[in-house]
Scaffold this active site. Structure first.
Site, PDB file in Angstrom:
ATOM      1  N   SER A   1      74.054  23.275  35.951  1.00 47.12           N
ATOM      2  CA  SER A   1      74.478  24.471  35.587  1.00 47.12           C
ATOM      3  C   SER A   1      74.969  24.366  34.042  1.00 47.12           C
ATOM      4  CB  SER A   1      75.140  25.212  36.224  1.00 47.12           C
ATOM      5  OG  SER A   1      74.935  26.778  35.933  1.00 47.12           O
TER       6      SER A   1
ATOM      7  N   ASP B   1      67.187  29.419  43.951  1.00 44.88           N
ATOM      8  CA  ASP B   1      67.864  29.530  43.174  1.00 44.88           C
ATOM      9  C   ASP B   1      67.828  30.606  42.620  1.00 44.88           C
ATOM     10  OD1 ASP B   1      69.838  29.684  40.731  1.00 44.88           O
ATOM     11  OD2 ASP B   1      70.384  27.646  39.720  1.00 44.88           O
TER      12      ASP B   1
ATOM     13  N   HIS C   1      71.543  27.533  43.430  1.00 47.81           N
ATOM     14  CA  HIS C   1      72.197  27.149  42.052  1.00 47.81           C
ATOM     15  C   HIS C   1      73.303  25.624  42.562  1.00 47.81           C
ATOM     16  CE1 HIS C   1      73.096  26.986  38.221  1.00 47.81           C
ATOM     17  NE2 HIS C   1      74.010  27.512  38.143  1.00 47.81           N
TER      18      HIS C   1
END
Length: 259
Positions: free
Chosen positions: A83, A209, A239
């Site tokens: 991320s 995600d 995610h």
């Protein structure tokens, strides 16, 4: 096989926003069981690091624990960023390319030269989260200045990042999340072909995600800010792939280490 000295390469795991090194506990244990040396860092102000997040004003400061670790290593490592952790590993790749053999972006921000994380987002990604009350901004220097940190609304964020994760891990994650410095979202990085561009890059796409959706974010950022050597797809992953598909993520990291 990519070995360092007599052993396997060290794998350095870098967390994303609002979490800490704890998020990797399942992947870390699985990699260590396979004989890998694994380091999971807490970026400044995150995890067990007690630095006040509103005092962190640069990516260099935020990523200092990662840079300090890389500077102390004698062999090249494999960097893995999840991320927003893609910003920190990109910064490290440019600063210390001689310490990194490969970089793995796990449903991660992958900025281009002179881009910030937010520059890579669809226009409504972060602003939409704020508008919906999923994320909140803090202005420690006053409302006329830039935000200094951002937090998440625990009651709202789960559907975006833990939609495929087991309930017990979702509960763990939500209980440990904390505010994140704002600067890694908006500070552009200088990334050169000679340094950052010299390192082999790989990308792992999380197919389910809801935050960095494959079609709106992950695939476009690969196309715009590549090239990457290889793209891997993990079906059924949200995610937080380290919770929803830890076995598959571990297997991919081992596979990449051997390439």
């Amino acid at each position: 096989m990519d070995y360092e000295g007599e052993g396997k390469p060290e794998i350095v795991l870098v967390h994303g926003a609002n979490v800490g090194s704890w998020c990797w506990f399942k992947v870390r244990a699985a990699l260590e069981d396979k004989g890998y040396k694994v380091t999971a860092v807490d970026l400044l102000g995150m995890g067990r690091d007690g630095t006040p997040v509103d005092q962190i004003t640069s990516v260099a400061t935020f990523a200092k624990p990662l840079i300090d670790h890389l500077a102390s290593t004698s062999n090249k490592v494999i960097l893995v960023g999840h991320s927003l952790g893609g910003v920190s590993i990109s910064f490290a790749m440019e600063l210390l390319p001689e310490k990194v053999s490969k970089a793995v972006f796990v449903t991660a921000c992958m900025p281009g030269n002179n881009q910030s994380a937010s520059d890579t987002f669809p226009p409504d990604l972060f602003s939409g989260m704020v508008a919906k009350g999923v994320s909140t901004l803090k202005y420690a220097n006053g409302p006329s200045s830039l935000p200094t940190s951002f937090d998440v609304n625990i009651s709202a964020v789960a559907e975006y990042i833990f939609n495929e994760s087991p309930k017990e891990l979702t509960g763990l994650g939500l209980s440990l999340m904390r505010p994140n410095p704002f600067v890694p979202m908006v500070e552009p990085l200088t990334l050169t072909k000679e340094k950052y561009g010299s390192i082999r890059r790989f990308y792992i796409v999380a197919q389910e995600d809801r935050l960095f959706t494959p079609d709106a974010y992950q695939k476009p950022v690969i196309e715009k800010n590549g090239p990457v050597e290889q793209v891997f797809y993990v079906e059924g992953s949200d995610h937080c792939i380290f919770f929803s598909k830890p076995k598959e993520l571990t297997e991919l990291l081992i596979r990449i280490a051997a390439l």
